[in-house]
Design a protein around this motif. Structure first.
Motif, PDB file in Angstrom:
ATOM      1  N   GLY A 234      11.779   8.766   3.701  1.00 58.63           N
ATOM      2  CA  GLY A 234      11.818   8.462   1.844  1.00 58.63           C
ATOM      3  C   GLY A 234      12.021   8.901  -0.169  1.00 58.63           C
ATOM      4  O   GLY A 234      12.815  10.611   1.117  1.00 58.63           O
ATOM      5  N   ARG A 235      11.544   8.805  -0.521  1.00 59.22           N
ATOM      6  CA  ARG A 235      12.380   9.631  -2.022  1.00 59.22           C
ATOM      7  C   ARG A 235      11.889   8.321  -3.106  1.00 59.22           C
ATOM      8  O   ARG A 235      11.465   7.506  -2.514  1.00 59.22           O
ATOM      9  N   SER A 236      11.236   9.071  -3.862  1.00 58.13           N
ATOM     10  CA  SER A 236      10.314   8.638  -4.999  1.00 58.13           C
ATOM     11  C   SER A 236      10.653   9.806  -6.027  1.00 58.13           C
ATOM     12  O   SER A 236      11.372  10.823  -6.180  1.00 58.13           O
ATOM     13  N   HIS A 237      11.330   9.124  -7.722  1.00 61.59           N
ATOM     14  CA  HIS A 237      11.654   9.448  -8.828  1.00 61.59           C
ATOM     15  C   HIS A 237      10.300   8.766  -9.543  1.00 61.59           C
ATOM     16  O   HIS A 237      10.501   7.779  -9.776  1.00 61.59           O
ATOM     17  N   ASN A 238      10.083   9.593 -10.943  1.00 61.14           N
ATOM     18  CA  ASN A 238       9.395   9.089 -11.658  1.00 61.14           C
ATOM     19  C   ASN A 238       8.637   7.215 -11.078  1.00 61.14           C
ATOM     20  O   ASN A 238       9.008   6.967 -12.105  1.00 61.14           O
TER      21      ASN A 238
ATOM     22  N   GLN B  63       6.639   8.097   2.582  1.00 55.45           N
ATOM     23  CA  GLN B  63       7.592   8.103   3.915  1.00 55.45           C
ATOM     24  C   GLN B  63       6.069   7.336   5.154  1.00 55.45           C
ATOM     25  O   GLN B  63       6.423   6.271   6.277  1.00 55.45           O
ATOM     26  N   ALA B  64       4.601   7.839   5.745  1.00 55.12           N
ATOM     27  CA  ALA B  64       3.378   7.793   6.400  1.00 55.12           C
ATOM     28  C   ALA B  64       3.346   6.013   6.200  1.00 55.12           C
ATOM     29  O   ALA B  64       2.844   5.524   7.013  1.00 55.12           O
ATOM     30  N   ILE B  65       3.123   5.557   5.075  1.00 58.09           N
ATOM     31  CA  ILE B  65       2.520   4.518   4.502  1.00 58.09           C
ATOM     32  C   ILE B  65       3.506   3.537   5.488  1.00 58.09           C
ATOM     33  O   ILE B  65       3.530   2.821   5.430  1.00 58.09           O
ATOM     34  N   ALA B  66       4.673   3.280   4.572  1.00 60.17           N
ATOM     35  CA  ALA B  66       5.637   2.456   4.866  1.00 60.17           C
ATOM     36  C   ALA B  66       5.766   1.989   6.375  1.00 60.17           C
ATOM     37  O   ALA B  66       5.889   1.447   6.930  1.00 60.17           O
TER      38      ALA B  66
ATOM     39  N   THR C  74      12.577   3.923   2.480  1.00 60.44           N
ATOM     40  CA  THR C  74      11.770   4.284   1.012  1.00 60.44           C
ATOM     41  C   THR C  74      12.100   4.194  -0.163  1.00 60.44           C
ATOM     42  O   THR C  74      11.826   5.736   0.116  1.00 60.44           O
ATOM     43  N   ARG C  75      13.070   3.732  -0.919  1.00 59.07           N
ATOM     44  CA  ARG C  75      13.357   4.928  -1.953  1.00 59.07           C
ATOM     45  C   ARG C  75      12.234   4.314  -3.581  1.00 59.07           C
ATOM     46  O   ARG C  75      12.155   2.833  -3.471  1.00 59.07           O
ATOM     47  N   ILE C  76      12.064   4.682  -3.714  1.00 56.90           N
ATOM     48  CA  ILE C  76      10.897   4.796  -4.796  1.00 56.90           C
ATOM     49  C   ILE C  76      11.864   4.941  -6.101  1.00 56.90           C
ATOM     50  O   ILE C  76      11.338   5.998  -6.590  1.00 56.90           O
ATOM     51  N   ASN C  77      12.352   4.074  -7.823  1.00 57.91           N
ATOM     52  CA  ASN C  77      12.211   4.525  -8.423  1.00 57.91           C
ATOM     53  C   ASN C  77      11.742   3.649  -9.877  1.00 57.91           C
ATOM     54  O   ASN C  77      11.826   2.530  -9.707  1.00 57.91           O
TER      55      ASN C  77
END
Length: 377
Positions: A96-100, A110-113, A142-145
């Motif tokens: 996973g990664r998440s930005h802004n 990561q866990a939820i996905a 799972t990438r979130i931007n």
């Protein structure tokens, strides 16, 4: 054959090159930061893994959506067609990664996905106990931007820069896909002389020879998707055979590679031998400061030492002055140097025609370009 939404990921600064490669392979592309989108079948997935010289990996975009709550994330991930992609025994680690984004905790994302995928597969395969995860690897991310979520499945496995020929390594080698990018950003054609005067373990001249011979960079390795049960072995073999047929072993090449360190030359020769190109490259133990040639209209591509430590900086800058003395008089040659010393040109003693910002790993570097004036033969 089913068509997938795909993307090729790459280092910052070379997206346009990856886009050009994909267009040359016949795909319509959309170039974005750090990636290039395109569409294709299983054949195309194998083909692009085999042929992309400058990308890091090829990924299936399983789905995209907006999510600001973990409930949104869970439901949207669960709704994706996991039953078409993952067999019951699939190993599917979730990165996973998440930005802004509102969902900023990467471990929670990561866990939820992962939980959403597990739920979907349990329903699909009518299971009440844990999924075994003993089968082939299906790496998910799972990438979130800015609250936009993209869920991907990696088809490549180890990054595409791992061509499989670097059996012997020297210190601080340049990645193979970055070496290919450096060559593809030059004016070199295979009928011209080519030189890397500080070749280290030989990556730049080997990549030049592979480009000249039109050898698919992935021919010497496997990709994780080749082991998936829904990918037909005959399709893989057919795409690989077609790639092999495109190699050109008849061209005359003039590729020179030298290094002051004889051990590095031995290492470079072992690597060139591994890929079957030892006889295409003229290796020589030689200090760059002693290089001389009567050849014209050539191209120099090199990744000189950077002098990251302060104690090394003076030595390295002395070397840069020496490079200027050797190469400035070779006016019909174009010269290209990659270094993190952004004052390189000052010590080289000439203003570059152009510089380009590139990232060698996480290190900001500049690609200094000094274009030659061709002598008409």
């Amino acid at each position: 054959m089913k068509t997938f939404k795909l993307m090729a990921t790459c280092a910052a600064g070379i997206e346009a090159l990856v886009g050009r490669e994909l267009r040359d392979l016949g795909y319509e592309v959309q170039v974005e930061n750090g990636r290039v989108r395109f569409e294709g079948t299983i054949e195309d997935i194998i083909n692009t893994n085999l042929w992309l010289r400058t990308a890091d990996r090829v990924e299936i975009i399983v789905g995209e959506f907006e999510a600001k709550t973990f409930e949104d994330l869970f439901q949207n991930v669960k709704a994706l067609p996991w039953d078409e992609l993952l067999p019951m025994d699939a190993q599917f680690p979730m990165n996973g990664r998440s930005h802004n984004s509102a969902l900023h905790s990467v471990p929670d994302v990561q866990a939820i996905a992962k939980k959403a995928v597990v739920n979907k597969l349990n329903e699909t395969y009518h299971r009440r106990t844990r999924l075994p995860e003993t089968g082939q690897l299906y790496k998910l991310e799972t990438r979130i931007n800015k609250d936009h979520v993209m869920v991907t499945l990696d088809t490549t496995g180890e990054s595409l820069f791992k061509r499989g020929y670097r059996v012997a390594k020297g210190p601080a080698p340049i990645k193979e896909n970055m070496a290919a990018a450096l060559i593809m950003l030059t004016s070199w054609y295979p009928d011209m002389p080519f030189l890397d005067p500080m070749c280290g373990s030989g990556t730049i001249p080997i990549e030049a020879a592979m480009i000249a011979r039109n050898i698919a960079p992935g021919f010497n390795r496997e990709f994780s998707c080749e082991k998936w049960d829904w990918i037909d072995e005959d399709v893989v073999e057919d795409v690989r055979n077609k790639a092999d047929e495109k190699a050109d072993y008849d061209k005359e090449l003039d590729i020179m590679a030298s290094d002051v360190d004889g051990n590095m030359i031995d290492i470079a020769k072992v690597n060139a031998q591994e890929v079957g190109l030892l006889h295409d490259i003229q290796f020589k133990q030689l200090s760059v400061l002693d290089f001389k040639t009567d050849k014209i209209n050539g191209v120099v591509v090199s990744n000189p030492p950077y002098g990251e430590r302060l104690s090394d900086k003076q030595e390295v800058r002395k070397l840069y002055k020496g490079l200027g003395r050797v190469f400035k008089p070779m006016t019909s040659w174009s010269k290209y140097f990659l270094t993190s010393d952004l004052e390189f040109d000052k010590f080289y003693g000439q203003a570059p025609t152009k510089t380009r910002k590139l990232y060698n790993g996480y290190l900001r570097t500049d690609y200094f370009q000094f274009w030659g004036k061709k002598i008409r033969k």
